[in-house]
Motif scaffolding. Structure first.
Motif, PDB file in Angstrom:
ATOM      1  N   PHE A 117      -1.621   5.729  -1.546  1.00 28.03           N
ATOM      2  CA  PHE A 117      -2.324   4.557  -2.103  1.00 28.03           C
ATOM      3  C   PHE A 117      -3.582   4.982  -2.861  1.00 28.03           C
ATOM      4  CE2 PHE A 117       0.377   1.965   0.632  1.00 28.03           C
ATOM      5  CZ  PHE A 117       0.563   0.844  -0.151  1.00 28.03           C
ATOM      6  N   LEU A 127      -7.248   0.075 -15.860  1.00 34.32           N
ATOM      7  CA  LEU A 127      -6.293  -0.857 -16.481  1.00 34.32           C
ATOM      8  C   LEU A 127      -6.734  -2.303 -16.235  1.00 34.32           C
ATOM      9  CD1 LEU A 127      -2.851   0.794 -15.488  1.00 34.32           C
ATOM     10  CD2 LEU A 127      -3.957   0.831 -17.731  1.00 34.32           C
ATOM     11  N   ASP A 128      -6.006  -3.249 -16.834  1.00 35.37           N
ATOM     12  CA  ASP A 128      -6.278  -4.673 -16.586  1.00 35.37           C
ATOM     13  C   ASP A 128      -6.142  -5.004 -15.107  1.00 35.37           C
ATOM     14  OD1 ASP A 128      -6.312  -4.876 -19.261  1.00 35.37           O
ATOM     15  OD2 ASP A 128      -4.397  -5.943 -19.447  1.00 35.37           O
ATOM     16  N   ALA A 129      -6.911  -5.998 -14.669  1.00 35.58           N
ATOM     17  CA  ALA A 129      -6.864  -6.431 -13.264  1.00 35.58           C
ATOM     18  C   ALA A 129      -5.436  -6.770 -12.845  1.00 35.58           C
ATOM     19  CB  ALA A 129      -7.772  -7.637 -13.056  1.00 35.58           C
ATOM     20  N   ILE A 132      -3.383  -3.636 -12.192  1.00 35.03           N
ATOM     21  CA  ILE A 132      -3.762  -2.949 -10.949  1.00 35.03           C
ATOM     22  C   ILE A 132      -3.160  -3.700  -9.769  1.00 35.03           C
ATOM     23  CG2 ILE A 132      -5.669  -2.153  -9.497  1.00 35.03           C
ATOM     24  CD1 ILE A 132      -7.421  -1.997 -11.920  1.00 35.03           C
ATOM     25  N   TYR A 133      -3.327  -5.026  -9.783  1.00 29.87           N
ATOM     26  CA  TYR A 133      -2.753  -5.824  -8.700  1.00 29.87           C
ATOM     27  C   TYR A 133      -1.240  -5.609  -8.613  1.00 29.87           C
ATOM     28  CZ  TYR A 133      -0.732  -9.582  -6.089  1.00 29.87           C
ATOM     29  OH  TYR A 133       0.031 -10.269  -5.179  1.00 29.87           O
ATOM     30  N   ILE A 136      -0.231  -2.161  -7.126  1.00 30.81           N
ATOM     31  CA  ILE A 136      -0.461  -2.081  -5.678  1.00 30.81           C
ATOM     32  C   ILE A 136       0.548  -2.960  -4.942  1.00 30.81           C
ATOM     33  CG2 ILE A 136      -2.108  -2.620  -3.825  1.00 30.81           C
ATOM     34  CD1 ILE A 136      -2.935  -0.170  -5.449  1.00 30.81           C
ATOM     35  N   SER A 140       3.115  -1.409  -2.228  1.00 24.36           N
ATOM     36  CA  SER A 140       3.089  -1.791  -0.801  1.00 24.36           C
ATOM     37  C   SER A 140       4.397  -2.481  -0.436  1.00 24.36           C
ATOM     38  CB  SER A 140       1.874  -2.668  -0.463  1.00 24.36           C
ATOM     39  OG  SER A 140       1.793  -3.782  -1.307  1.00 24.36           O
ATOM     40  N   ILE A 144       7.219  -1.442   2.527  1.00 21.38           N
ATOM     41  CA  ILE A 144       7.731  -2.426   3.489  1.00 21.38           C
ATOM     42  C   ILE A 144       9.257  -2.416   3.474  1.00 21.38           C
ATOM     43  CG2 ILE A 144       7.935  -4.921   3.924  1.00 21.38           C
ATOM     44  CD1 ILE A 144       4.947  -5.047   2.764  1.00 21.38           C
TER      45      ILE A 144
ATOM     46  N   PHE B 117      -2.043  -3.137   3.201  1.00 19.04           N
ATOM     47  CA  PHE B 117      -2.333  -2.991   1.769  1.00 19.04           C
ATOM     48  C   PHE B 117      -1.851  -4.204   0.978  1.00 19.04           C
ATOM     49  CE2 PHE B 117      -3.210   1.467   2.681  1.00 19.04           C
ATOM     50  CZ  PHE B 117      -4.231   1.741   1.781  1.00 19.04           C
ATOM     51  N   GLN B 118      -0.712  -4.751   1.400  1.00 21.48           N
ATOM     52  CA  GLN B 118      -0.203  -5.942   0.721  1.00 21.48           C
ATOM     53  C   GLN B 118      -1.196  -7.108   0.857  1.00 21.48           C
ATOM     54  OE1 GLN B 118       3.331  -7.935   2.435  1.00 21.48           O
ATOM     55  NE2 GLN B 118       4.253  -7.802   0.402  1.00 21.48           N
ATOM     56  N   ASP B 122      -3.578  -9.026  -2.066  1.00 18.10           N
ATOM     57  CA  ASP B 122      -3.645 -10.481  -2.276  1.00 18.10           C
ATOM     58  C   ASP B 122      -5.071 -11.009  -2.137  1.00 18.10           C
ATOM     59  OD1 ASP B 122      -0.957 -10.496  -2.734  1.00 18.10           O
ATOM     60  OD2 ASP B 122      -0.400 -11.174  -0.737  1.00 18.10           O
ATOM     61  N   LYS B 125      -6.657 -10.251  -5.466  1.00 17.76           N
ATOM     62  CA  LYS B 125      -5.954 -10.730  -6.669  1.00 17.76           C
ATOM     63  C   LYS B 125      -6.819 -11.725  -7.449  1.00 17.76           C
ATOM     64  CE  LYS B 125      -1.577 -12.809  -8.076  1.00 17.76           C
ATOM     65  NZ  LYS B 125      -0.306 -13.417  -7.637  1.00 17.76           N
ATOM     66  N   LEU B 127      -9.630 -11.061  -8.969  1.00 18.57           N
ATOM     67  CA  LEU B 127     -10.997 -10.554  -9.170  1.00 18.57           C
ATOM     68  C   LEU B 127     -11.017  -9.597 -10.364  1.00 18.57           C
ATOM     69  CD1 LEU B 127     -12.112  -9.778  -5.474  1.00 18.57           C
ATOM     70  CD2 LEU B 127     -12.807 -11.721  -6.877  1.00 18.57           C
ATOM     71  N   ASP B 128     -12.222  -9.131 -10.725  1.00 11.14           N
ATOM     72  CA  ASP B 128     -12.350  -8.126 -11.788  1.00 11.14           C
ATOM     73  C   ASP B 128     -11.578  -6.866 -11.446  1.00 11.14           C
ATOM     74  OD1 ASP B 128     -14.148  -9.835 -12.799  1.00 11.14           O
ATOM     75  OD2 ASP B 128     -15.928  -8.625 -12.324  1.00 11.14           O
ATOM     76  N   ALA B 129     -11.100  -6.180 -12.480  1.00 12.23           N
ATOM     77  CA  ALA B 129     -10.362  -4.930 -12.283  1.00 12.23           C
ATOM     78  C   ALA B 129     -11.154  -3.937 -11.436  1.00 12.23           C
ATOM     79  CB  ALA B 129     -10.023  -4.307 -13.635  1.00 12.23           C
ATOM     80  N   ILE B 132     -11.039  -4.856  -7.745  1.00  8.51           N
ATOM     81  CA  ILE B 132      -9.735  -4.584  -7.133  1.00  8.51           C
ATOM     82  C   ILE B 132      -9.620  -3.087  -6.863  1.00  8.51           C
ATOM     83  CG2 ILE B 132      -7.230  -4.748  -7.363  1.00  8.51           C
ATOM     84  CD1 ILE B 132      -7.589  -7.099  -9.212  1.00  8.51           C
ATOM     85  N   TYR B 133      -9.963  -2.291  -7.874  1.00  4.88           N
ATOM     86  CA  TYR B 133      -9.902  -0.839  -7.675  1.00  4.88           C
ATOM     87  C   TYR B 133     -10.784  -0.413  -6.501  1.00  4.88           C
ATOM     88  CZ  TYR B 133     -10.808   4.078  -8.047  1.00  4.88           C
ATOM     89  OH  TYR B 133     -10.956   5.394  -7.729  1.00  4.88           O
ATOM     90  N   ILE B 136      -9.306  -1.316  -3.033  1.00  9.00           N
ATOM     91  CA  ILE B 136      -8.171  -0.458  -2.663  1.00  9.00           C
ATOM     92  C   ILE B 136      -8.662   0.959  -2.347  1.00  9.00           C
ATOM     93  CG2 ILE B 136      -6.028   0.603  -3.504  1.00  9.00           C
ATOM     94  CD1 ILE B 136      -5.711  -2.372  -2.932  1.00  9.00           C
TER      95      ILE B 136
END
Lengths: 326, 326
Positions: A117, A127-129, A132-133, A136, A140, A144, B117-118, B122, B125, B127-129, B132-133, B136
């Motif tokens: 991860f 990269l764009d938000a 990235i979302y 990930i 993940s 699973i 992580f999942q 979420d 999700k 938020l700004d890039a 998020i980075y 994580i």
């Protein structure tokens, strides 16, 4: 050969990324964690991922990091699977839990899981938000699904009747999902559009199914030294591979009895007898199934157009999936 | 009481998030995965995380999901630690590997690790890039550090001499890092600025150290039924807790011999004798150390100003860390 150089460059760079992530001060833990990664392996998922990124003219640096993430993740699952399946050899050397004990092998797998991860986060950084979302979330979700597939595989060992449909569902989860994820990530770091990402996932699923069917075939037919683990170990563990399922469905009473006696047995004579019957009944069928999914993989791949060398590389890799000997 | 209601609402919502993530079709795997999460637990990390989000007027929905991520992650580490430490009881019930076997317990932990992580993805999700980075990266880095801490803890069991400094380093990694990560994530989903995020991490580290020292104390002093696991199990496992380290440094030859005989022993008489000496030499010292780190936690917390009820809640939680009985 041109492609040799192309693949070697990718492997060299992905290996560098892997080494840069899997290192740290706690010596025993990191020794146990890097051991299997350093013991070879085909790096097939990284090769697919980076070639796909090339096909779509993506960013090689991001692709290398994403490929490292996938390979690190794959090795985490191998370390834990080997504990669960009590396998003692992989890639021709003792498995991690044989060398360091079960506690440290569990921990090494957990470390690699988190490192994967970490590497993926870095691959997507900047990269764009939304991307990235998505990266990930896909990653993940893949872990699973892989865990669910491994649970199904273990559960099948204790069941006499497993249908081919159930088997395909299981290997879609256990094996093909990570190929799909690799293909998807290759597209994601290369600005693939949504329809391309969908094609890439389908491509990965089909490649992964072919790959696993070939793995099951090689588990009965490969040269033991080349394979790096005992042939027939699937039978010893009572695994319901497509060959076993098809053989049980097509065996006469006597053959069925011999197969059932071999599955999960510790007697190498019984295992060998079962293996011979399974091969005679199922080899052609299994090859035809591997070929079937391979054709589907090509169908998806051929809808995506891009760089010529990467296209050639992908064609080679797809063929290698079923033509390999280990 | 006002705070009771405040905490109950958080726990109710975080539990709903946990249930929504840890469910799926593969029955045995999901049963094994949700079992410990459904068996109680103080939900201390979620309470810290959401209270911090409240303090900074953050988004409760994101905070609930981030809190679920942290709690799911915590339970993954407990399941795997119990296998490694061969613990058979937790929260008053058999551990996951005792109930389902080691293979499925390994897999349940892996599943929870990925689910964490999942859930975190979420939570972040939209938020700004960069956020998020960062979320994580902080989360994956925390799991890496926790694994390193667990490796140190195991390694210490086989060493006669462990310094208090090494012990603090180990629990910073093994325990305090996840408190730091929880506090950080509470800030991240609430637009905390960088200096607040730094204070929150320091707050979490200090709370976590206090918490672990109290855990070590309770392992020798708690009511067994309330604790949910055997007292003195740390001694049986040869754990180098701060109480053991301090006792060994301050024992006379005879006392030292009795302590060493108890550590890692299976003889409950020897374990008890060692435990009594350790308590007599180290209890006051350990309490003073827990208090010391608690004061540091308060120092960091008091520099952050925000909503009154959340401030009260955090004060209560900090005190609870050292005043709890299980």
């Amino acid at each position: 050969m041109e492609l040799d150089q192309y693949f070697n460059e990718i492997i060299y760079n992905v290996n560098n990324e892997i080494s840069s992530y899997v290192k740290g001060d706690i010596k025993q833990l990191y020794d146990a964690s890097i051991y299997l990664l350093n013991a070879g392996g085909k790096r097939l998922r990284p090769l697919f991922l980076v070639s796909i990124a090339d096909l779509l003219k993506g960013d090689r640096k991001r692709a290398y990091k994403a490929a490292a993430a996938v390979e690190i993740l794959h090795n985490f699952t191998l370390i834990h699977d080997d504990i669960m399946d009590e396998d003692t050899l992989r890639r021709g050397i003792p498995t991690v839990h044989v060398k360091w004990g079960i506690p440290l092998a569990i921990l090494a797998g957990d470390l690699l899981h988190a490192k994967a991860f970490q590497a993926l986060g870095d691959a997507l950084k900047g990269l764009d938000a939304e991307k990235i979302y998505s990266g990930i979330a896909e990653f993940s979700n893949s872990v699973i699904i892989i865990a669910e597939g491994q649970a199904m595989d273990m559960e099948f060992e204790n069941r006499e009747n497993v249908s081919e449909e159930e088997y395909i569902e299981m290997i879609k989860k256990k094996t093909a999902q990570l190929f799909a994820c690799s293909a998807y990530l290759g597209g994601l770091v290369s600005n693939a559009n949504n329809s391309e990402l969908e094609l890439l996932k389908n491509f990965g699923i089909n490649i992964g199914i072919s790959f696993q069917i070939m793995d099951d075939i090689l588990g009965l037919t490969a040269d033991e030294k080349e394979l790096g683990k005992p042939v027939y170990s699937d039978i010893r563990e009572g695994k319901k591979t497509i060959l076993v399922i098809h053989a049980l469905q097509n065996a006469n009473e006597e053959q069925k009895r011999i197969i059932m006696e071999g599955l999960g047995s510790k007697d190498s004579e019984k295992i060998k007898k079962a293996g011979d019957i399974i091969k005679s009944l199922s080899l052609d069928y299994a090859y035809s199934k591997a070929k079937y999914y391979l054709d589907h993989a090509f169908e998806n791949l051929n809808k995506i157009h891009g760089e010529e060398i990467a296209g050639k590389a992908l064609n080679y890799l797809v063929r290698f999936t079923v033509e390999r000997r280990k």
